[in-house]
Design a protein around this motif. Sequence first.
Motif, PDB file in Angstrom:
ATOM      1  N   HIS A 109       4.582  11.991  -0.417  1.00 15.06           N
ATOM      2  CA  HIS A 109       4.012  10.995  -1.327  1.00 15.06           C
ATOM      3  C   HIS A 109       5.060  10.526  -2.340  1.00 15.06           C
ATOM      4  N   ASP A 124       0.894  -1.167   0.000  1.00 19.74           N
ATOM      5  CA  ASP A 124       0.000   0.000   0.000  1.00 19.74           C
ATOM      6  C   ASP A 124       0.925   1.207   0.000  1.00 19.74           C
ATOM      7  N   TYR A 153       2.543  -1.195   4.561  1.00 12.72           N
ATOM      8  CA  TYR A 153       2.091   0.185   4.405  1.00 12.72           C
ATOM      9  C   TYR A 153       3.300   1.099   4.352  1.00 12.72           C
ATOM     10  N   TYR A 187     -10.626   8.083   8.774  1.00 13.51           N
ATOM     11  CA  TYR A 187      -9.443   7.435   8.189  1.00 13.51           C
ATOM     12  C   TYR A 187      -9.207   6.053   8.805  1.00 13.51           C
ATOM     13  N   PHE A 222      -1.121   3.627  12.560  1.00 19.40           N
ATOM     14  CA  PHE A 222      -1.070   2.210  12.186  1.00 19.40           C
ATOM     15  C   PHE A 222      -0.981   1.305  13.409  1.00 19.40           C
ATOM     16  N   GLY A 233      -6.800   9.155  -1.089  1.00 15.28           N
ATOM     17  CA  GLY A 233      -7.805   9.790  -0.224  1.00 15.28           C
ATOM     18  C   GLY A 233      -8.865  10.429  -1.104  1.00 15.28           C
ATOM     19  N   PRO A 235      -1.797   9.404  -2.553  1.00 16.49           N
ATOM     20  CA  PRO A 235      -2.020  10.839  -2.335  1.00 16.49           C
ATOM     21  C   PRO A 235      -3.510  11.121  -2.090  1.00 16.49           C
TER      22      PRO A 235
HETATM   23  N1  ARG Z   1      -3.677   9.273   1.942  1.00 15.62           N
HETATM   24  C1  ARG Z   1      -2.814   9.125   3.075  1.00 15.62           C
HETATM   25  C2  ARG Z   1      -1.934  10.373   3.218  1.00 15.62           C
HETATM   26  O1  ARG Z   1      -1.759  11.106   2.292  1.00 15.62           O
HETATM   27  C3  ARG Z   1      -1.926   7.915   2.985  1.00 15.62           C
HETATM   28  C4  ARG Z   1      -2.648   6.596   2.962  1.00 15.62           C
HETATM   29  C5  ARG Z   1      -1.788   5.456   3.384  1.00 15.62           C
HETATM   30  N2  ARG Z   1      -2.444   4.199   3.343  1.00 15.62           N
HETATM   31  C6  ARG Z   1      -3.370   3.770   4.220  1.00 15.62           C
HETATM   32  N3  ARG Z   1      -3.905   2.603   4.054  1.00 15.62           N
HETATM   33  N4  ARG Z   1      -3.722   4.517   5.247  1.00 15.62           N
HETATM   34  O2  ARG Z   1      -1.410  10.620   4.276  1.00 15.62           O
END
Ligand code: ARG
Length: 585
Positions: free
Chosen positions: A136, A122, A339, A317, A349, A164, A126
Amino acid sequence: MNSTKEQLKDKLQQALVAAFGTEYIGVDPILVPASNPKFGDYQANVALSLAKRLGQQPRAIAQQIVDKLDISDLCKPPEVAGPGFINLKLQTEYLEAQLNAIQADPRLGVAKAKTSKREIVDFSSPNIAKEMHVGHLRSTIIGDCIARILEFQGHDVLRLNHVGDWGTQFGMLIAYLREVYPEALTTANALDIGDLVAFYRQAKVRFDADAAFQEAARQEVVRLQAGAEDTLHAWKLLVEQSRREFQVIYDLLDVHLVERGESFYNPLLPQVVEDLDKAGLLVEDQGAKVVFLEGFTNKEGEPLPLIVQKSDGGYNYATTDLAAIRYRIEQDHAKRIIYVTDAGQSNHFAGVLQVARRAGWIGDDVELIHVPFGLVLGEDGKKFKTRSGDTVRLRDLLDEAIARARTDLETRLEAEGREETEEFKARVAQVVGIDAVKYADLSQNRTSDYVFSYDRMLSLKGNTAPYMLYAYVRTQGISREGNIDYEQLGADAKILLREDTELTLAKHLLQLDEVIADVEQDLMPHRLCEYLYQLSDKFNKFYENCPVLKSEEPVRTSRLVLCNLTARTLKLGLSLLGLQVLERM
Ligand code: ARG
């Protein structure tokens, strides 16, 4: 083919059992590359840790192991050294035979993993309509490298882009879109709303200034959740636009991902909360539904909650990551989930994984790993920004690297009085620029912050991509100069290792499998970079000391094989980092 290290470990194990009995089966004979050539090539540390158990002096134990050790096909006679180490020095004939064997192998002697696993990486991930920033970029580069290594090892890898693409920020964006581009909510055609980040900023200004607009934004969130057609249409339009912008970066970096954003898990969120409740983990806390985490406390020593449903009923989230864990284990059958995010998300996490584990969603055969990385800093040691203090756009950052690589190249061409075509110059600049950015990132221990410096990453000296590319170009230059087709050298070409620099290079070439196994295990790409850097260095020393084209047969062919093996190892190793090579530069 088993690596040299594994073979030696097996034999040490057997000797241990032969000397002290079957209860020593399974005791791991610690074996490390010797820190100094004085100690040979490997040092085994078996005796010291067994001294207590056996009630004997470590040196005596080491001697009894050595007496039973049968490694004459690989090593010179082993020696007991220091407080009880066993020094092992490889035989030249063994090295020559090994090199011959890897020469005929497209994988250069690197065995695939014993069992192929379904693994998810994963990475990148972004956020829609927000800046895709240097964090990113790190995730993209490191995640791609990890995925490449796992794929090479024969695993079944799913590269997931957890973008996201869901959440309350869309309420604001859609409400703003309704104001400024009302046709966007109905038209069937794709619409170009320009720079999404600028759009986001304008929407935010509007949002902060006007209470009525805030209410409109909230309504859009409700409409989005309920699947109202025009709102959904606007959402798709925003996501599509972002996707196009991200794709430009992925194309430049040659990175491939399967997009599966947060919205994908949206329908699964109520079930997450329900099942946490059934598992007896859910607690109501000031209107929100939370799970209290074990081992996480605030300053007052109170347990910290992981919120899974806010008091307004919305999910977040963490809820999405919980749903994703279940989906990936149940539907994707993942056995390892990796991750790749900045270290700032470590607590997130840790919390999510703990809750999933306590809920019983992670079987014993599944491993979940957060691979954290540090910040990208500017040369002033502060967070990486443009001169005017803005976040650096990734597109600009990569373009700048390519442009600087081009300037460096042109300066060099002029100094050398060389003429090259436009096509050549463009290609060299592109490869050097992108490789330099990737390598600068990967060559740092990922857990530390790293300072972004174009000058350093593009330098021809030091642990940089151009240095490595140059070593590769040199190997290709030799074949051009001598009119040699490396492919035609044949597996029967005899390898002779006589000079010290040849032996040193040969031993290094034979360690590729060990390094890749290490990176597969600890997910630290800088180890592979370090290996390749050392390889380039050892190759250069060999090349300075040992004439290749001018030497007599059979030495000449043997040395050409060494050049070719170096070239192939560099090319393979760099490709696992996501770097391309050049035949000339
Ligand atoms: N979109 C999140 C960010 O920009 C990262 C996602 C990482 N992956 C996950 N499964 N949470 O910080």
